[in-house]
Design an enzyme around this catalytic site. Structure first.
Site, PDB file in Angstrom:
ATOM      1  N   GLY A  35       0.796  -1.229   0.000  1.00 14.24           N
ATOM      2  CA  GLY A  35       0.000   0.000   0.000  1.00 14.24           C
ATOM      3  C   GLY A  35       0.824   1.272   0.000  1.00 14.24           C
ATOM      4  O   GLY A  35       0.337   2.329   0.396  1.00 14.24           O
ATOM      5  N   GLN A  36       2.087   1.197  -0.475  1.00 13.74           N
ATOM      6  CA  GLN A  36       2.899   2.424  -0.542  1.00 13.74           C
ATOM      7  C   GLN A  36       2.247   3.398  -1.518  1.00 13.74           C
ATOM      8  O   GLN A  36       2.008   3.067  -2.674  1.00 13.74           O
ATOM      9  CB  GLN A  36       4.329   2.099  -1.000  1.00 13.74           C
ATOM     10  CG  GLN A  36       5.218   3.343  -1.008  1.00 13.74           C
ATOM     11  CD  GLN A  36       6.662   3.062  -1.439  1.00 13.74           C
ATOM     12  OE1 GLN A  36       7.002   1.933  -1.792  1.00 13.74           O
ATOM     13  NE2 GLN A  36       7.491   4.090  -1.408  1.00 13.74           N
TER      14      GLN A  36
ATOM     15  N   HIS B 129       9.978   6.305   3.120  1.00 12.90           N
ATOM     16  CA  HIS B 129       9.574   6.885   4.399  1.00 12.90           C
ATOM     17  C   HIS B 129       9.324   5.783   5.412  1.00 12.90           C
ATOM     18  O   HIS B 129       8.848   4.701   5.080  1.00 12.90           O
ATOM     19  CB  HIS B 129       8.326   7.770   4.251  1.00 12.90           C
ATOM     20  CG  HIS B 129       7.197   7.110   3.528  1.00 12.90           C
ATOM     21  ND1 HIS B 129       7.164   7.009   2.151  1.00 12.90           N
ATOM     22  CD2 HIS B 129       6.068   6.515   3.970  1.00 12.90           C
ATOM     23  CE1 HIS B 129       6.052   6.382   1.787  1.00 12.90           C
ATOM     24  NE2 HIS B 129       5.371   6.061   2.874  1.00 12.90           N
TER      25      HIS B 129
END
Ligand code: 5GP
Ligand code: ZN
Length: 112
Positions: free
Chosen positions: A91-92, A98
Site C-alpha cells: 500500500g505504498q 519513508h
C-alpha cells in the site's frame, strides 16, 4: 520533484518534528494513531527496495531518527511501531522512502 522532496525543500509545508543533515521527520497529514510521524531521507529514494549497500548509513540514520522522534513525543515507555510500506501490495502511496513511526495506542498484530 516528488511530494516529499517538495516537503524537504519547504515548497509544501509540514509539521516538522526533527531534522538532521540527512533526514527529516514530520507529522503525517492523515494520522492513523495519536502519534504518526514520517521519517524520510532528504535525498530522494523511491522505496527500501531501491536501496543499495551504499545507503546503509542513511537507513541507519532513519532508524536512529525514529527512535529520537519516539523519545521526543513520549513513546519510549509505552512503545511504538516503525513501518516501511514497500510497493503495491504494502500500500505504498508516496514513492519517496519513508518510515512510519506510530504510537500512543495499542497496535494490532498482524497488520492488515
Ligand atoms: P504510504 O501509504 O506511502 O506508506 O504512506 C504515505 C503517507 O504519507 C500516508 O500516511 C499519508 O497520509 C502521508 N501523506 C501524504 N501526503 C502528505 C502530505 O502532503 N503531508 C504529510 N505530512 N503527509 C502526507
Ligand atoms: Zn522525493
Amino acid at each position: 520533484m516528488c511530494l516529499f522532496c517538495k516537503i524537504v525543500s519547504r515548497q509544501i509545508p509540514s509539521d516538522i518534528v526533527l531534522e538532521t543533515d540527512d533526514v527529516l521527520a514530520f507529522k503525517d497529514v492523515k494520522p492513523m494513531a495519536p502519534v504518526h510521524v514520517l521519517v524520510i531521507p532528504k535525498r530522494h529514494l523511491g522505496s527500501l527496495h531501491d536501496s543499495v549497500p551504499g545507503d546503509a548509513a542513511l537507513l541507519g540514520h532513519m532508524l536512529i531518527a525514529a527512535r529520537e522522534v519516539a523519545d521526543k513525543l513520549g513513546l519510549g515507555a509505552s512503545g511504538y511501531r516503525v513501518v516501511f510500506n514497500i510497493g503495491q501490495d504494502a500500500g505504498q502511496s508516496v514513492l519517496h522512502l519513508h518510515l512510519h513511526v506510530l504510537g500512543g495506542r495499542a497496535m494490532a498484530w498482524p497488520p492488515g
